[in-house]
Design a protein around this motif. Sequence first.
Motif, PDB file in Angstrom:
ATOM      1  N   LEU A   1      -5.509  -4.469 -15.031  1.00  0.00           N
ATOM      2  CA  LEU A   1      -5.009  -3.598 -16.597  1.00  0.00           C
ATOM      3  C   LEU A   1      -4.204  -2.365 -16.138  1.00  0.00           C
ATOM      4  O   LEU A   1      -3.135  -2.203 -16.785  1.00  0.00           O
ATOM      5  CB  LEU A   1      -6.274  -3.731 -17.440  1.00  0.00           C
ATOM      6  N   LEU A   2      -4.979  -1.531 -15.484  1.00  0.00           N
ATOM      7  CA  LEU A   2      -4.294  -0.262 -14.970  1.00  0.00           C
ATOM      8  C   LEU A   2      -3.045  -0.383 -14.406  1.00  0.00           C
ATOM      9  O   LEU A   2      -1.985   0.220 -14.401  1.00  0.00           O
ATOM     10  CB  LEU A   2      -5.225   0.348 -14.282  1.00  0.00           C
ATOM     11  N   ALA A   3      -3.049  -1.635 -13.494  1.00  0.00           N
ATOM     12  CA  ALA A   3      -1.723  -1.604 -12.643  1.00  0.00           C
ATOM     13  C   ALA A   3      -0.727  -2.314 -13.762  1.00  0.00           C
ATOM     14  O   ALA A   3       0.474  -1.779 -13.472  1.00  0.00           O
ATOM     15  CB  ALA A   3      -2.011  -2.751 -11.717  1.00  0.00           C
ATOM     16  N   ASP A   4      -0.903  -3.094 -14.602  1.00  0.00           N
ATOM     17  CA  ASP A   4      -0.052  -3.335 -15.680  1.00  0.00           C
ATOM     18  C   ASP A   4       0.535  -2.015 -16.507  1.00  0.00           C
ATOM     19  O   ASP A   4       1.839  -1.821 -16.768  1.00  0.00           O
ATOM     20  CB  ASP A   4      -0.571  -4.239 -16.775  1.00  0.00           C
ATOM     21  N   TYR A   5      -0.361  -1.250 -16.655  1.00  0.00           N
ATOM     22  CA  TYR A   5      -0.201   0.082 -17.601  1.00  0.00           C
ATOM     23  C   TYR A   5       0.892   0.735 -16.730  1.00  0.00           C
ATOM     24  O   TYR A   5       1.549   1.424 -17.146  1.00  0.00           O
ATOM     25  CB  TYR A   5      -1.737   0.732 -17.934  1.00  0.00           C
ATOM     26  N   VAL A   6       0.365   1.198 -15.552  1.00  0.00           N
ATOM     27  CA  VAL A   6       1.084   2.006 -14.634  1.00  0.00           C
ATOM     28  C   VAL A   6       2.530   1.536 -14.557  1.00  0.00           C
ATOM     29  O   VAL A   6       3.344   2.464 -14.553  1.00  0.00           O
ATOM     30  CB  VAL A   6       0.547   2.200 -13.063  1.00  0.00           C
ATOM     31  N   ARG A   7       2.939   0.149 -14.598  1.00  0.00           N
ATOM     32  CA  ARG A   7       4.221  -0.138 -14.411  1.00  0.00           C
ATOM     33  C   ARG A   7       4.896  -0.298 -16.036  1.00  0.00           C
ATOM     34  O   ARG A   7       6.135   0.243 -15.905  1.00  0.00           O
ATOM     35  CB  ARG A   7       4.075  -1.845 -14.145  1.00  0.00           C
ATOM     36  N   TRP A   8       4.015  -0.182 -16.741  1.00  0.00           N
ATOM     37  CA  TRP A   8       4.634   0.005 -18.334  1.00  0.00           C
ATOM     38  C   TRP A   8       4.840   1.442 -18.839  1.00  0.00           C
ATOM     39  O   TRP A   8       5.745   1.808 -19.491  1.00  0.00           O
ATOM     40  CB  TRP A   8       3.774  -0.902 -19.282  1.00  0.00           C
ATOM     41  N   GLU A   9       4.043   2.375 -18.349  1.00  0.00           N
ATOM     42  CA  GLU A   9       3.962   3.836 -19.130  1.00  0.00           C
ATOM     43  C   GLU A   9       5.389   4.403 -18.592  1.00  0.00           C
ATOM     44  O   GLU A   9       5.833   4.528 -17.280  1.00  0.00           O
ATOM     45  CB  GLU A   9       2.956   4.493 -18.363  1.00  0.00           C
ATOM     46  N   ALA A  10       5.877   4.924 -19.587  1.00  0.00           N
ATOM     47  CA  ALA A  10       7.296   5.534 -19.391  1.00  0.00           C
ATOM     48  C   ALA A  10       6.934   7.337 -19.215  1.00  0.00           C
ATOM     49  O   ALA A  10       7.819   7.888 -18.571  1.00  0.00           O
ATOM     50  CB  ALA A  10       8.195   5.651 -20.691  1.00  0.00           C
ATOM     51  N   ARG A  11       6.119   7.701 -19.960  1.00  0.00           N
ATOM     52  CA  ARG A  11       5.471   9.248 -19.903  1.00  0.00           C
ATOM     53  C   ARG A  11       5.026   9.444 -18.368  1.00  0.00           C
ATOM     54  O   ARG A  11       3.932   8.995 -17.963  1.00  0.00           O
ATOM     55  CB  ARG A  11       4.681   9.771 -20.729  1.00  0.00           C
TER      56      ARG A  11
ATOM     57  N   VAL B   1       3.358  12.075 -16.646  1.00  0.00           N
ATOM     58  CA  VAL B   1       2.115  12.707 -17.105  1.00  0.00           C
ATOM     59  C   VAL B   1       1.231  11.557 -17.087  1.00  0.00           C
ATOM     60  O   VAL B   1       0.120  11.689 -16.258  1.00  0.00           O
ATOM     61  CB  VAL B   1       1.848  13.786 -17.954  1.00  0.00           C
ATOM     62  N   LEU B   2       1.363  10.556 -18.070  1.00  0.00           N
ATOM     63  CA  LEU B   2       0.069   9.570 -18.326  1.00  0.00           C
ATOM     64  C   LEU B   2       0.310   8.574 -17.157  1.00  0.00           C
ATOM     65  O   LEU B   2      -0.713   8.058 -16.900  1.00  0.00           O
ATOM     66  CB  LEU B   2       0.564   8.881 -19.634  1.00  0.00           C
ATOM     67  N   ARG B   3       1.716   8.090 -16.574  1.00  0.00           N
ATOM     68  CA  ARG B   3       1.781   7.202 -15.545  1.00  0.00           C
ATOM     69  C   ARG B   3       1.002   7.750 -14.275  1.00  0.00           C
ATOM     70  O   ARG B   3       0.272   6.954 -13.635  1.00  0.00           O
ATOM     71  CB  ARG B   3       3.162   6.937 -15.395  1.00  0.00           C
ATOM     72  N   ARG B   4       1.174   9.076 -14.025  1.00  0.00           N
ATOM     73  CA  ARG B   4       0.423   9.701 -12.634  1.00  0.00           C
ATOM     74  C   ARG B   4      -0.923   9.643 -12.977  1.00  0.00           C
ATOM     75  O   ARG B   4      -1.950   9.465 -11.949  1.00  0.00           O
ATOM     76  CB  ARG B   4       0.873  11.100 -12.546  1.00  0.00           C
ATOM     77  N   ARG B   5      -1.427  10.009 -14.122  1.00  0.00           N
ATOM     78  CA  ARG B   5      -2.701   9.851 -14.453  1.00  0.00           C
ATOM     79  C   ARG B   5      -3.497   8.241 -14.037  1.00  0.00           C
ATOM     80  O   ARG B   5      -4.755   8.260 -13.708  1.00  0.00           O
ATOM     81  CB  ARG B   5      -3.252  10.242 -16.034  1.00  0.00           C
ATOM     82  N   GLY B   6      -2.648   7.469 -14.583  1.00  0.00           N
ATOM     83  CA  GLY B   6      -3.229   5.990 -14.519  1.00  0.00           C
ATOM     84  C   GLY B   6      -3.232   5.755 -12.941  1.00  0.00           C
ATOM     85  O   GLY B   6      -4.149   5.073 -12.632  1.00  0.00           O
TER      86      GLY B   6
END
Length: 91
Positions: free
Chosen positions: A62-72, A74-79
């Motif tokens: 789920l987090l791998a999908d999120y990291v690919r999806w996240e545009a921000r 700061v949030l992508r780095r956190r993920g």
Amino acid sequence: MTRLSRAQITGVGFLGGVLSGLVLWSAQLHRSRRDLFSKSPVRRLAALGYLGGHQDSETARLLADYVRWEARPVLRRRGERILRRLHETLD
């Protein structure tokens, strides 16, 4: 009609508490997974924090999908940090 002993009442109460906890935990996990892709950055941040404490392969996917999806960024780095830590733990 028979009376229940204190031990039986305590046992029933304990089992009821465990079952209630499992239902609430399941609902929270479902809500956090849904909020991970929310329009609100604050909800996404909260979902990242919650999922960071759940170390299993499903959370990693789920987090791998999120990291690919996240545009921000700061949030992508956190993920990415959470995902990296999760992979270290699972390996």
